[in-house]
Design an enzyme around this catalytic site. Structure first.
Site, PDB file in Angstrom:
ATOM      1  N   LYS A 183     -18.613-111.810 -29.404  1.00 27.89           N
ATOM      2  CA  LYS A 183     -20.077-111.761 -29.291  1.00 27.89           C
ATOM      3  C   LYS A 183     -20.654-110.489 -29.909  1.00 27.89           C
ATOM      4  CE  LYS A 183     -20.208-112.055 -24.730  1.00 27.89           C
ATOM      5  NZ  LYS A 183     -18.768-112.116 -24.428  1.00 27.89           N
ATOM      6  N   ARG A 188     -25.166-113.576 -17.420  1.00 31.30           N
ATOM      7  CA  ARG A 188     -23.795-113.892 -17.037  1.00 31.30           C
ATOM      8  C   ARG A 188     -23.738-114.653 -15.724  1.00 31.30           C
ATOM      9  NH1 ARG A 188     -21.429-109.194 -20.097  1.00 31.30           N
ATOM     10  NH2 ARG A 188     -19.181-109.340 -20.091  1.00 31.30           N
ATOM     11  N   ARG A 228      -8.707-104.125 -29.398  1.00 29.66           N
ATOM     12  CA  ARG A 228     -10.059-103.607 -29.630  1.00 29.66           C
ATOM     13  C   ARG A 228     -10.118-102.089 -29.431  1.00 29.66           C
ATOM     14  NH1 ARG A 228     -15.031-106.408 -26.770  1.00 29.66           N
ATOM     15  NH2 ARG A 228     -14.118-105.681 -24.820  1.00 29.66           N
ATOM     16  N   ARG A 265     -11.523 -99.151 -24.574  1.00 29.26           N
ATOM     17  CA  ARG A 265     -12.400 -99.224 -23.404  1.00 29.26           C
ATOM     18  C   ARG A 265     -11.558 -99.213 -22.141  1.00 29.26           C
ATOM     19  NH1 ARG A 265     -16.748-104.019 -24.304  1.00 29.26           N
ATOM     20  NH2 ARG A 265     -16.081-104.434 -22.185  1.00 29.26           N
ATOM     21  N   ARG A 325     -11.397-109.821 -15.921  1.00 31.71           N
ATOM     22  CA  ARG A 325     -12.669-110.161 -16.583  1.00 31.71           C
ATOM     23  C   ARG A 325     -12.682-111.629 -17.000  1.00 31.71           C
ATOM     24  NH1 ARG A 325     -12.318-106.139 -21.080  1.00 31.71           N
ATOM     25  NH2 ARG A 325     -14.200-107.095 -21.889  1.00 31.71           N
TER      26      ARG A 325
HETATM   27  P1  AMP Z   1     -19.243-106.355 -22.084  1.00 32.53           P
HETATM   28  O1  AMP Z   1     -19.394-105.170 -22.980  1.00 32.53           O
HETATM   29  O2  AMP Z   1     -20.309-107.419 -22.306  1.00 32.53           O
HETATM   30  O3  AMP Z   1     -17.845-106.920 -22.089  1.00 32.53           O
HETATM   31  O4  AMP Z   1     -19.499-105.825 -20.589  1.00 32.53           O
HETATM   32  C1  AMP Z   1     -18.654-104.844 -20.002  1.00 32.53           C
HETATM   33  C2  AMP Z   1     -18.826-104.845 -18.502  1.00 32.53           C
HETATM   34  O5  AMP Z   1     -20.186-104.517 -18.173  1.00 32.53           O
HETATM   35  C3  AMP Z   1     -18.599-106.189 -17.818  1.00 32.53           C
HETATM   36  O6  AMP Z   1     -17.219-106.427 -17.555  1.00 32.53           O
HETATM   37  C4  AMP Z   1     -19.400-106.006 -16.526  1.00 32.53           C
HETATM   38  O7  AMP Z   1     -18.730-105.154 -15.607  1.00 32.53           O
HETATM   39  C5  AMP Z   1     -20.631-105.261 -17.035  1.00 32.53           C
HETATM   40  N1  AMP Z   1     -21.675-106.190 -17.495  1.00 32.53           N
HETATM   41  C6  AMP Z   1     -22.137-106.363 -18.775  1.00 32.53           C
HETATM   42  N2  AMP Z   1     -23.102-107.283 -18.818  1.00 32.53           N
HETATM   43  C7  AMP Z   1     -23.254-107.722 -17.542  1.00 32.53           C
HETATM   44  C8  AMP Z   1     -24.092-108.703 -16.928  1.00 32.53           C
HETATM   45  N3  AMP Z   1     -24.950-109.440 -17.659  1.00 32.53           N
HETATM   46  N4  AMP Z   1     -23.980-108.882 -15.589  1.00 32.53           N
HETATM   47  C9  AMP Z   1     -23.140-108.147 -14.843  1.00 32.53           C
HETATM   48  N5  AMP Z   1     -22.307-107.227 -15.354  1.00 32.53           N
HETATM   49  C10 AMP Z   1     -22.355-107.007 -16.690  1.00 32.53           C
END
Ligand code: AMP
Length: 223
Positions: A13, A88, A124, A157, A168
């Site tokens: 994404k 989400r 990554r 990360r 996740r």
């Molecule tokens: P991402 O970079 O989208 O993989 O997000 C990294 C982490 O941020 C996720 O594993 C969640 O802990 C938190 N996070 C990101 N977006 C959301 C969301 N829309 N709702 C809840 N937690 C989020």
């Protein structure tokens, strides 16, 4: 126009969102990036979110929706925007409809088999200064360990370790995947095959959006 990028962790994404932002002129809004910035800056939200993110769980709907509400008020979102990683949960999707319900919406679901996700996430690396994303196998930096854009150090990360990746993906299946049905019922979900190279996936998205918006790809670009 609102474009929602939907898919499991590791589906691409962020990478596709960046390419689409360049092409359309719409900003990419990643709630993960907004949260990581808050964590880095040690803001109250960042301090609350840090432990939850490290464990691979979801930050509360209130916090994330608050961040999105603020970001959508910025002038660069007026013409349209690309959401990456939001919504989400069903509650987040409902909050988004409440915040900006009139805007036409297309949800692009990047569909990738589970075994590919783990490989992609373990390879990554992100720039610790500008958050640009690399992949050791698919999209390595020109200079090992350094960002091509700002020469910042590349790091893994904290939530890209094997245990947290598994968590996740579990959380995705438990809480996020059901949004696909939600958007299918609304007629806004479009599936994209997320296999192949970055460029192949991007071309599929471009073809889809060209048909969707009814314009040639070039014309999405705003002045
Ligand atoms: P991402 O970079 O989208 O993989 O997000 C990294 C982490 O941020 C996720 O594993 C969640 O802990 C938190 N996070 C990101 N977006 C959301 C969301 N829309 N709702 C809840 N937690 C989020």
């Amino acid at each position: 126009m609102r474009i929602v990028l939907f898919g499991p962790p590791g589906s691409g994404k962020g990478t596709q969102g960046e390419l689409m932002a360049k092409r359309t002129g719409f900003p990419r809004i990643s709630t993960g990036d907004l949260l990581r910035t808050a964590v880095q800056k040690r803001t109250p939200i960042g301090r609350q979110a840090e432990a939850v993110m490290k464990e691979g769980r979801l930050v509360s709907d209130e916090i994330v929706t608050g961040l999105v509400r603020e970001r959508l008020a910025d002038p660069d979102c007026r013409g349209g925007y690309i959401l990456d990683g939001f919504p989400r949960t069903i509650a987040q999707a409902e909050a988004l409809a409440f915040l900006d319900g009139e805007r036409p919406e297309v949800v692009i679901g990047i569909e990738v088999p589970a075994e590919v996700l783990i490989d992609r996430l373990s390879g990554r690396r992100i720039c610790s200064s500008c958050q640009a994303v690399y992949n050791l196998a698919l999209q390595p930096p020109r200079l090992e360990g350094r960002c091509d854009l700002c020469q910042g150090p590349l790091v893994q990360r904290p939530d890209d370790t094997p245990e947290v990746i598994r968590e996740r993906i579990r959380v995705y299946h438990e809480q996020t995947e059901r949004l696909k049905d939600h958007y299918l019922r609304r007629g806004s979900y479009r599936a994209v095959d997320g296999g192949g190279t970055i460029e192949e996936i991007f071309q599929r998205i471009v073809r889809l959006l060209d048909g969707e918006i009814g314009m040639s790809g070039r014309k999405w670009v705003r002045a």
